[in-house]
Every structure is written in structure tokens, then in C-alpha cells.
Motif scaffolding. Structure first.
Motif, PDB file in Angstrom:
ATOM      1  N   SER A  37       0.832  -1.208   0.000  1.00 50.92           N
ATOM      2  CA  SER A  37       0.000   0.000   0.000  1.00 50.92           C
ATOM      3  C   SER A  37       0.864   1.255   0.000  1.00 50.92           C
ATOM      4  O   SER A  37       2.031   1.220   0.391  1.00 50.92           O
ATOM      5  CB  SER A  37      -0.868   0.041   1.255  1.00 50.92           C
ATOM      6  OG  SER A  37      -1.806  -0.988   1.239  1.00 50.92           O
ATOM      7  N   ARG A  41       1.797   8.422   6.013  1.00 46.78           N
ATOM      8  CA  ARG A  41       2.349   8.479   7.375  1.00 46.78           C
ATOM      9  C   ARG A  41       3.850   8.172   7.340  1.00 46.78           C
ATOM     10  O   ARG A  41       4.353   7.585   6.381  1.00 46.78           O
ATOM     11  CB  ARG A  41       1.586   7.530   8.320  1.00 46.78           C
ATOM     12  CG  ARG A  41       1.964   6.072   8.240  1.00 46.78           C
ATOM     13  CD  ARG A  41       1.699   5.377   9.577  1.00 46.78           C
ATOM     14  NE  ARG A  41       1.697   3.926   9.475  1.00 46.78           N
ATOM     15  CZ  ARG A  41       2.790   3.175   9.420  1.00 46.78           C
ATOM     16  NH1 ARG A  41       3.993   3.729   9.371  1.00 46.78           N
ATOM     17  NH2 ARG A  41       2.688   1.859   9.372  1.00 46.78           N
ATOM     18  N   ARG A  44       7.617   3.631  10.650  1.00 43.83           N
ATOM     19  CA  ARG A  44       7.819   3.329  12.079  1.00 43.83           C
ATOM     20  C   ARG A  44       8.891   2.253  12.205  1.00 43.83           C
ATOM     21  O   ARG A  44       8.925   1.329  11.389  1.00 43.83           O
ATOM     22  CB  ARG A  44       6.521   2.750  12.678  1.00 43.83           C
ATOM     23  CG  ARG A  44       5.403   3.743  12.872  1.00 43.83           C
ATOM     24  CD  ARG A  44       4.308   3.164  13.765  1.00 43.83           C
ATOM     25  NE  ARG A  44       3.567   2.083  13.161  1.00 43.83           N
ATOM     26  CZ  ARG A  44       2.285   2.136  12.810  1.00 43.83           C
ATOM     27  NH1 ARG A  44       1.585   3.217  13.017  1.00 43.83           N
ATOM     28  NH2 ARG A  44       1.688   1.102  12.286  1.00 43.83           N
ATOM     29  N   TYR A  53       5.474  -0.382   3.071  1.00 43.92           N
ATOM     30  CA  TYR A  53       4.591   0.572   2.390  1.00 43.92           C
ATOM     31  C   TYR A  53       5.425   1.323   1.363  1.00 43.92           C
ATOM     32  O   TYR A  53       6.657   1.336   1.438  1.00 43.92           O
ATOM     33  CB  TYR A  53       4.076   1.637   3.378  1.00 43.92           C
ATOM     34  CG  TYR A  53       2.928   1.230   4.271  1.00 43.92           C
ATOM     35  CD1 TYR A  53       1.623   1.175   3.795  1.00 43.92           C
ATOM     36  CD2 TYR A  53       3.142   0.960   5.626  1.00 43.92           C
ATOM     37  CE1 TYR A  53       0.562   0.836   4.634  1.00 43.92           C
ATOM     38  CE2 TYR A  53       2.087   0.614   6.464  1.00 43.92           C
ATOM     39  CZ  TYR A  53       0.800   0.557   5.956  1.00 43.92           C
ATOM     40  OH  TYR A  53      -0.243   0.225   6.778  1.00 43.92           O
ATOM     41  N   GLU A  72      -8.561   1.959  -4.468  1.00 44.39           N
ATOM     42  CA  GLU A  72      -9.307   2.491  -3.323  1.00 44.39           C
ATOM     43  C   GLU A  72      -8.320   3.247  -2.458  1.00 44.39           C
ATOM     44  O   GLU A  72      -7.122   3.003  -2.513  1.00 44.39           O
ATOM     45  CB  GLU A  72      -9.980   1.376  -2.522  1.00 44.39           C
ATOM     46  CG  GLU A  72      -9.036   0.396  -1.837  1.00 44.39           C
ATOM     47  CD  GLU A  72      -8.419   0.891  -0.560  1.00 44.39           C
ATOM     48  OE1 GLU A  72      -9.114   1.572   0.206  1.00 44.39           O
ATOM     49  OE2 GLU A  72      -7.221   0.633  -0.327  1.00 44.39           O
ATOM     50  N   ALA A  74      -8.180   5.592   1.595  1.00 46.64           N
ATOM     51  CA  ALA A  74      -8.905   6.006   2.793  1.00 46.64           C
ATOM     52  C   ALA A  74      -8.025   6.956   3.581  1.00 46.64           C
ATOM     53  O   ALA A  74      -6.798   6.949   3.446  1.00 46.64           O
ATOM     54  CB  ALA A  74      -9.241   4.787   3.647  1.00 46.64           C
ATOM     55  N   VAL A  76      -7.005   7.626   7.326  1.00 44.53           N
ATOM     56  CA  VAL A  76      -7.041   6.988   8.642  1.00 44.53           C
ATOM     57  C   VAL A  76      -6.156   7.797   9.595  1.00 44.53           C
ATOM     58  O   VAL A  76      -4.966   7.973   9.310  1.00 44.53           O
ATOM     59  CB  VAL A  76      -6.512   5.523   8.578  1.00 44.53           C
ATOM     60  CG1 VAL A  76      -6.680   4.820   9.922  1.00 44.53           C
ATOM     61  CG2 VAL A  76      -7.186   4.723   7.476  1.00 44.53           C
ATOM     62  N   TYR A  81      -4.073   6.418   3.023  1.00 45.04           N
ATOM     63  CA  TYR A  81      -3.615   5.069   2.670  1.00 45.04           C
ATOM     64  C   TYR A  81      -4.297   4.692   1.367  1.00 45.04           C
ATOM     65  O   TYR A  81      -5.491   4.977   1.204  1.00 45.04           O
ATOM     66  CB  TYR A  81      -4.044   4.036   3.727  1.00 45.04           C
ATOM     67  CG  TYR A  81      -3.383   4.202   5.063  1.00 45.04           C
ATOM     68  CD1 TYR A  81      -3.871   5.101   5.984  1.00 45.04           C
ATOM     69  CD2 TYR A  81      -2.277   3.434   5.396  1.00 45.04           C
ATOM     70  CE1 TYR A  81      -3.268   5.244   7.227  1.00 45.04           C
ATOM     71  CE2 TYR A  81      -1.671   3.566   6.632  1.00 45.04           C
ATOM     72  CZ  TYR A  81      -2.174   4.479   7.542  1.00 45.04           C
ATOM     73  OH  TYR A  81      -1.582   4.620   8.766  1.00 45.04           O
ATOM     74  N   GLY A  82      -3.594   4.036   0.461  1.00 43.11           N
ATOM     75  CA  GLY A  82      -4.245   3.653  -0.785  1.00 43.11           C
ATOM     76  C   GLY A  82      -3.587   2.465  -1.454  1.00 43.11           C
ATOM     77  O   GLY A  82      -2.411   2.160  -1.217  1.00 43.11           O
ATOM     78  N   THR A  83      -4.389   1.800  -2.275  1.00 40.28           N
ATOM     79  CA  THR A  83      -3.931   0.632  -3.033  1.00 40.28           C
ATOM     80  C   THR A  83      -3.821   1.029  -4.497  1.00 40.28           C
ATOM     81  O   THR A  83      -4.822   1.413  -5.110  1.00 40.28           O
ATOM     82  CB  THR A  83      -4.966  -0.517  -2.914  1.00 40.28           C
ATOM     83  OG1 THR A  83      -5.247  -0.729  -1.541  1.00 40.28           O
ATOM     84  CG2 THR A  83      -4.450  -1.782  -3.566  1.00 40.28           C
ATOM     85  N   ILE A 102      -6.306  -6.016   3.613  1.00 36.94           N
ATOM     86  CA  ILE A 102      -7.013  -4.741   3.704  1.00 36.94           C
ATOM     87  C   ILE A 102      -8.230  -4.874   4.629  1.00 36.94           C
ATOM     88  O   ILE A 102      -8.774  -5.972   4.761  1.00 36.94           O
ATOM     89  CB  ILE A 102      -7.384  -4.313   2.257  1.00 36.94           C
ATOM     90  CG1 ILE A 102      -7.697  -2.853   2.161  1.00 36.94           C
ATOM     91  CG2 ILE A 102      -8.451  -5.161   1.679  1.00 36.94           C
ATOM     92  CD1 ILE A 102      -7.752  -2.379   0.730  1.00 36.94           C
ATOM     93  N   ASP A 103      -8.625  -3.786   5.273  1.00 37.22           N
ATOM     94  CA  ASP A 103      -9.742  -3.864   6.217  1.00 37.22           C
ATOM     95  C   ASP A 103     -11.088  -3.972   5.478  1.00 37.22           C
ATOM     96  O   ASP A 103     -11.134  -3.845   4.252  1.00 37.22           O
ATOM     97  CB  ASP A 103      -9.721  -2.666   7.178  1.00 37.22           C
ATOM     98  CG  ASP A 103     -10.107  -1.382   6.469  1.00 37.22           C
ATOM     99  OD1 ASP A 103      -9.863  -1.279   5.262  1.00 37.22           O
ATOM    100  OD2 ASP A 103     -10.662  -0.491   7.132  1.00 37.22           O
ATOM    101  N   GLY A 106     -12.050  -0.972   3.168  1.00 35.84           N
ATOM    102  CA  GLY A 106     -11.260  -0.959   1.935  1.00 35.84           C
ATOM    103  C   GLY A 106     -11.671  -2.108   1.022  1.00 35.84           C
ATOM    104  O   GLY A 106     -11.800  -1.929  -0.192  1.00 35.84           O
TER     105      GLY A 106
HETATM  106  P1  5GP Z   1      -0.854   1.373  10.025  1.00 30.68           P
HETATM  107  O1  5GP Z   1      -0.552   2.835   9.951  1.00 30.68           O
HETATM  108  O2  5GP Z   1      -0.989   0.902  11.460  1.00 30.68           O
HETATM  109  O3  5GP Z   1       0.101   0.529   9.225  1.00 30.68           O
HETATM  110  O4  5GP Z   1      -2.290   1.156   9.357  1.00 30.68           O
HETATM  111  C1  5GP Z   1      -3.372   1.910   9.797  1.00 30.68           C
HETATM  112  C2  5GP Z   1      -4.635   1.441   9.082  1.00 30.68           C
HETATM  113  O5  5GP Z   1      -4.570   1.687   7.669  1.00 30.68           O
HETATM  114  C3  5GP Z   1      -4.895  -0.064   9.217  1.00 30.68           C
HETATM  115  O6  5GP Z   1      -6.247  -0.242   9.611  1.00 30.68           O
HETATM  116  C4  5GP Z   1      -4.665  -0.602   7.840  1.00 30.68           C
HETATM  117  O7  5GP Z   1      -5.500  -1.724   7.561  1.00 30.68           O
HETATM  118  C5  5GP Z   1      -5.061   0.567   6.971  1.00 30.68           C
HETATM  119  N1  5GP Z   1      -4.475   0.452   5.636  1.00 30.68           N
HETATM  120  C6  5GP Z   1      -3.232   0.054   5.288  1.00 30.68           C
HETATM  121  N2  5GP Z   1      -3.081   0.061   3.951  1.00 30.68           N
HETATM  122  C7  5GP Z   1      -4.269   0.449   3.439  1.00 30.68           C
HETATM  123  C8  5GP Z   1      -4.747   0.642   2.093  1.00 30.68           C
HETATM  124  O8  5GP Z   1      -4.054   0.450   1.086  1.00 30.68           O
HETATM  125  N3  5GP Z   1      -6.023   1.062   1.975  1.00 30.68           N
HETATM  126  C9  5GP Z   1      -6.832   1.282   3.050  1.00 30.68           C
HETATM  127  N4  5GP Z   1      -8.079   1.662   2.832  1.00 30.68           N
HETATM  128  N5  5GP Z   1      -6.421   1.108   4.315  1.00 30.68           N
HETATM  129  C10 5GP Z   1      -5.156   0.706   4.504  1.00 30.68           C
END
Ligand code: 5GP
Length: 200
Positions: A37, A41, A44, A53, A72, A74, A76, A81-83, A102-103, A106
Motif C-alpha cells: 500500500s 504516514r 515506524r 509501504y 481504493e 482512505a 485513517v 492510505y491507498g492501493t 485490507i480492512d 477498503g
Molecule cells: P498502520 O498505519 O498501522 O500501518 O495502518 C493503519 C490502518 O490503515 C490499518 O487499519 C490498515 O489496515 C489501513 N491500511 C493500510 N493500507 C491500506 C490501504 O491500502 N487502503 C486502506 N483503505 N487502508 C489501509
């Protein structure tokens, strides 16, 4: 043997062993690739650009958005975040398969796009399958999350509430697997992939 390239979307509440299952599948199927993805952000810990990522600036993310490059996306916690669609198409074009972690939100966006906006012969639609991985029960999920010892009690409560909400949408997926026994859940996933790809 000629097999159909698959576009696999997988979701699971946290603590259900999804990452372990995906790692096992990537080992088992050399032609299966993991969709990385994009995010705005900051990395980490040991996270690497292009591995965990694609870490992008907000400007670059917005450019890609304007180019319609995302299947898609979003927002967050204030980050995007995107695919990306392109890499998935490239992988399927060479006959390989792609797996997305993906959640449920998504996944619903991807499913809607694939089913409502792509023609049946498009490789993303022809090879599409989605799977939801369930914990054996919410009680067992609580035991697992508490057993990990990594999350504070309020974080565990939040994860459990999220899990309940996600499990309520499990019926939207083509397939569901219960991870009560890792090996059994893994075999079931392999069977689904083998049937869908024409290996079996
Ligand atoms: P983290 O920052 O902890 O890696 O991810 C935070 C949230 O972003 C998680 O709920 C994860 O599933 C979501 N996320 C990660 N990659 C994608 C993506 O490509 N698309 C979407 N919609 N959510 C994502």
C-alpha cells in the motif's frame, strides 16, 4: 500447468493470524505477490520504503489520486492510505497472482469497484476472490490479544469492538475461514486458491 492469475483480497480482525497466514501463502506460492500500500504516514521502527509501504508525501499522494491511480484509498487518523491499481494489473498480466491485506471498508470499496466498474473479462474481475478470516470466537480473540501482552487493556477493548463490527460484515465476502487451528485454516486457504486458480 496453466493456472488463472488471482486477485485475492483478505481481511481479518487484528489478532486472527492474518499476517502469518499471508506469509505462509507467499512461501507456498512462488507466483503470489503481496500488494504494498501507499501511505503518507511516516515509517515506524524497522519499516522500509517499498517493502512495508510506499511512503509518499501528501503532494505525491494527491497527484496519484488526481491521476485515478488508486483502486481504493482512505484517510485513517489524518493520514492517507491507498492501493495502487497499476502494480496489480502488471502482476496479473504476467500470469502471477496478487494478495491484498485490507480492512473491511477498503475491501468493500475494492469489491464494489471490481464488480460494478470492470467488465467480466478484466483480469482483476476474472481472478477476483475475497476471504474473511474469523477468530474461533470473540472470547478466544480476547485470550489471544491478552496473551500477546503487547496492548494496553483499553486498546484490547477497542480491537475487540472493531473485531465485532468487522465480523458482522464477514458475510459480504465470497469465502470465510475460521482460524481455530492455524494449519487447518492455512490448508483451507490453499484449497480455495487451488480451486479458484484451476490447480485443483
Ligand atoms: P498502520 O498505519 O498501522 O500501518 O495502518 C493503519 C490502518 O490503515 C490499518 O487499519 C490498515 O489496515 C489501513 N491500511 C493500510 N493500507 C491500506 C490501504 O491500502 N487502503 C486502506 N483503505 N487502508 C489501509
Amino acid at each position: 500447468m496453466e493456472t488463472k492469475p488471482l486477485f485475492i483480497v483478505m481481511s481479518a480482525p487484528s489478532g486472527c493470524g492474518k499476517s502469518t497466514l499471508i506469509d505462509m501463502l507467499l512461501q507456498e506460492y512462488p507466483d503470489l505477490e503481496y500488494s504494498i500500500s501507499c501511505t503518507t504516514r511516516a515509517p515506524r521502527g524497522h519499516e522500509e520504503d517499498g517493502v512495508d509501504y510506499h511512503f509518499l508525501t501528501v503532494e505525491r499522494f494527491r497527484e496519484l489520486l488526481a491521476e485515478n491511480a488508486f483502486l481504493e484509498y482512505a484517510e485513517v487518523h489524518g493520514n492517507y492510505y491507498g492501493t495502487l491499481r497499476g502494480p496489480i494489473e502488471d502482476v496479473l498480466r504476467v500470469g502471477h497472482s496478487m494478495i491484498l491485506d485490507i480492512d473491511v471498508v477498503g475491501a468493500a470499496k475494492v469489491r464494489h469497484f471490481v464488480m460494478c466498474h470492470l467488465p467480466p473479462e478484466d483480469p482483476l474481475r476474472a481472478g477476483y476472490m475475497d476471504v474473511f478470516v474469523n477468530p474461533p470466537s470473540l472470547d478466544e480473540l480476547r485470550r489471544r490479544l491478552e496473551g500477546r501482552g503487547t496492548d494496553a487493556p483499553d486498546v484490547i477493548e477497542r480491537r475487540l469492538a472493531n473485531a465485532e463490527g468487522e465480523m458482522a460484515r464477514a458475510g459480504e465476502y465470497m469465502f470465510q475461514v475460521v482460524n481455530d487451528d492455524l494449519h487447518m485454516a492455512y490448508r483451507r486457504l490453499c484449497d480455495l486458491i487451488d480451486v479458484r486458480s484451476g490447480r485443483m
